[in-house]
Design a protein around this motif. Structure first.
Motif, PDB file in Angstrom:
ATOM      1  N   GLN A 161       0.796  -1.227   0.000  1.00 29.30           N
ATOM      2  CA  GLN A 161       0.000   0.000   0.000  1.00 29.30           C
ATOM      3  C   GLN A 161       0.833   1.284   0.000  1.00 29.30           C
ATOM      4  N   PRO A 162       2.002   1.340   0.624  1.00 34.73           N
ATOM      5  CA  PRO A 162       2.796   2.579   0.566  1.00 34.73           C
ATOM      6  C   PRO A 162       3.158   3.015  -0.853  1.00 34.73           C
ATOM      7  N   LEU A 163       3.132   2.105  -1.813  1.00 32.07           N
ATOM      8  CA  LEU A 163       3.383   2.506  -3.200  1.00 32.07           C
ATOM      9  C   LEU A 163       2.348   3.535  -3.663  1.00 32.07           C
ATOM     10  N   GLY A 164       1.132   3.407  -3.191  1.00 36.17           N
ATOM     11  CA  GLY A 164       0.092   4.358  -3.543  1.00 36.17           C
ATOM     12  C   GLY A 164       0.415   5.754  -3.053  1.00 36.17           C
ATOM     13  N   LYS A 165       1.018   5.849  -1.876  1.00 35.15           N
ATOM     14  CA  LYS A 165       1.402   7.171  -1.343  1.00 35.15           C
ATOM     15  C   LYS A 165       2.454   7.819  -2.234  1.00 35.15           C
ATOM     16  N   LEU A 166       3.401   7.030  -2.729  1.00 38.04           N
ATOM     17  CA  LEU A 166       4.389   7.580  -3.664  1.00 38.04           C
ATOM     18  C   LEU A 166       3.683   8.208  -4.867  1.00 38.04           C
ATOM     19  N   GLY A 167       2.677   7.512  -5.366  1.00 38.83           N
ATOM     20  CA  GLY A 167       1.927   8.021  -6.503  1.00 38.83           C
ATOM     21  C   GLY A 167       1.204   9.313  -6.181  1.00 38.83           C
ATOM     22  N   THR A 168       0.544   9.374  -5.032  1.00 41.78           N
ATOM     23  CA  THR A 168      -0.182  10.596  -4.674  1.00 41.78           C
ATOM     24  C   THR A 168       0.773  11.762  -4.421  1.00 41.78           C
ATOM     25  N   GLU A 169       2.038  11.455  -4.140  1.00 39.98           N
ATOM     26  CA  GLU A 169       3.045  12.506  -3.961  1.00 39.98           C
ATOM     27  C   GLU A 169       3.724  12.890  -5.274  1.00 39.98           C
ATOM     28  N   GLY A 170       3.303  12.260  -6.398  1.00 41.78           N
ATOM     29  CA  GLY A 170       3.797  12.667  -7.698  1.00 41.78           C
ATOM     30  C   GLY A 170       4.813  11.765  -8.358  1.00 41.78           C
ATOM     31  N   THR A 171       5.133  10.629  -7.761  1.00 41.33           N
ATOM     32  CA  THR A 171       6.074   9.693  -8.365  1.00 41.33           C
ATOM     33  C   THR A 171       5.316   8.686  -9.223  1.00 41.33           C
ATOM     34  N   PRO A 172       5.704   8.492 -10.486  1.00 37.68           N
ATOM     35  CA  PRO A 172       5.075   7.430 -11.280  1.00 37.68           C
ATOM     36  C   PRO A 172       5.391   6.064 -10.669  1.00 37.68           C
ATOM     37  N   VAL A 173       4.369   5.245 -10.501  1.00 38.93           N
ATOM     38  CA  VAL A 173       4.512   3.945  -9.840  1.00 38.93           C
ATOM     39  C   VAL A 173       3.868   2.867 -10.706  1.00 38.93           C
ATOM     40  N   PHE A 174       4.544   1.715 -10.798  1.00 39.15           N
ATOM     41  CA  PHE A 174       3.989   0.554 -11.491  1.00 39.15           C
ATOM     42  C   PHE A 174       4.179  -0.673 -10.614  1.00 39.15           C
ATOM     43  N   LEU A 175       3.137  -1.454 -10.471  1.00 36.62           N
ATOM     44  CA  LEU A 175       3.170  -2.705  -9.723  1.00 36.62           C
ATOM     45  C   LEU A 175       2.586  -3.765 -10.641  1.00 36.62           C
ATOM     46  N   THR A 176       3.387  -4.765 -10.989  1.00 33.80           N
ATOM     47  CA  THR A 176       2.950  -5.767 -11.963  1.00 33.80           C
ATOM     48  C   THR A 176       3.125  -7.174 -11.403  1.00 33.80           C
ATOM     49  N   GLY A 177       2.366  -8.109 -11.949  1.00 35.39           N
ATOM     50  CA  GLY A 177       2.630  -9.492 -11.610  1.00 35.39           C
ATOM     51  C   GLY A 177       1.413 -10.385 -11.560  1.00 35.39           C
ATOM     52  N   ASP A 178       1.704 -11.608 -11.167  1.00 32.49           N
ATOM     53  CA  ASP A 178       0.709 -12.651 -10.930  1.00 32.49           C
ATOM     54  C   ASP A 178       0.317 -12.532  -9.467  1.00 32.49           C
ATOM     55  N   PHE A 179      -0.882 -12.057  -9.201  1.00 37.11           N
ATOM     56  CA  PHE A 179      -1.326 -11.826  -7.831  1.00 37.11           C
ATOM     57  C   PHE A 179      -2.023 -13.043  -7.241  1.00 37.11           C
ATOM     58  N   ASN A 180      -2.333 -14.041  -8.069  1.00 41.48           N
ATOM     59  CA  ASN A 180      -3.028 -15.258  -7.622  1.00 41.48           C
ATOM     60  C   ASN A 180      -4.328 -14.959  -6.886  1.00 41.48           C
ATOM     61  N   THR A 181      -4.927 -13.843  -7.198  1.00 46.19           N
ATOM     62  CA  THR A 181      -6.228 -13.497  -6.641  1.00 46.19           C
ATOM     63  C   THR A 181      -7.007 -12.726  -7.697  1.00 46.19           C
ATOM     64  N   SER A 232      -1.016   1.032 -11.654  1.00 46.04           N
ATOM     65  CA  SER A 232      -0.207   2.237 -11.797  1.00 46.04           C
ATOM     66  C   SER A 232      -0.693   3.273 -10.800  1.00 46.04           C
ATOM     67  N   GLY A 233       0.180   4.229 -10.547  1.00 45.18           N
ATOM     68  CA  GLY A 233      -0.177   5.319  -9.649  1.00 45.18           C
ATOM     69  C   GLY A 233       0.604   6.559 -10.018  1.00 45.18           C
ATOM     70  N   GLY A 234       0.140   7.696  -9.533  1.00 43.59           N
ATOM     71  CA  GLY A 234       0.840   8.943  -9.798  1.00 43.59           C
ATOM     72  C   GLY A 234       0.495   9.510 -11.160  1.00 43.59           C
ATOM     73  N   PRO A 235       1.412  10.326 -11.704  1.00 42.66           N
ATOM     74  CA  PRO A 235       1.147  11.004 -12.976  1.00 42.66           C
ATOM     75  C   PRO A 235       1.318  10.065 -14.171  1.00 42.66           C
TER      76      PRO A 235
END
Length: 178
Positions: free
Chosen positions: A26-46, A123-126
């Motif tokens: 979840q902290p990755l989302g905060k990076l995005g809201t602060e303006g950092t482009p964020v990508f989280l990828t993968g097989d989540f098995n859910t 993805s998150g951020g700009p």
């Protein structure tokens, strides 16, 4: 769900197995809201809470026997991350985007296997999602592009983004530039 468990048992298992990982991300989302482009990828098995809706229940009764608010994808979204596939294709009734399973070796799928969307690009951020497609086995239902032979039992999500990069930080050097 495939084996007949009710929603309470399914969510209890999710809380034990997958939800802790989603909370840790979840902290990755905060990076995005602060303006950092964020990508989280993968097989989540859910699966996604965006897919297991009441509207889907009648369309995929072999898999979606009842609506489920899958917690892992909901937690990531609540943190500010966005599911690129659902941004490009908001309606799971028209574009389900199934990534599991292509079968192995493709197109062999085990009896009683559940087909679902469990591979994601968040993805998150700009970042703006321009497109998102499913790549998989040749001739597979819902496959937008393929490679022969398809090398995995999962299909791949391929998304195209427009990214506003961060400004480069000021650089300070102790020694003069050469």
């Amino acid at each position: 769900v495939r084996d007949g468990e009710g929603v309470a048992a399914v969510l209890a298992l999710e809380e034990q197995t997958r939800t802790p990982s989603a909370r840790a991300l979840q902290p990755l989302g905060k990076l995005g809201t602060e303006g950092t482009p964020v990508f989280l990828t993968g097989d989540f098995n859910t699966p996604s809470h965006r897919d297991w809706t009441p509207a889907m229940q009648g369309l995929r009764p072999d898999a979606i026997r009842y609506p489920v608010a899958w917690p892992s994808t909901a937690l990531l979204e609540a943190a500010g991350l966005r599911d690129s596939f659902r941004e490009a294709h908001p309606d799971p009734t028209t574009v389900p985007g199934l990534t599991w399973t292509a079968g192995m070796p493709a197109p062999y799928i085990r009896p009683r296997e559940t087909l679902d969307r469990i591979d994601f690009i968040f993805s998150g951020g700009p970042v703006a999602t321009l497109d998102s497609r499913v790549f998989g086995e040749p001739g597979g239902s819902g496959v937008d592009a393929s490679v022969t032979p398809w090398p995995s039992d999962h299909r791949a999500v391929v998304s195209t983004f427009e990214v506003l990069p961060l400004a480069a930080p000021a650089m300070i050097a102790v020694e003069p530039a050469v």
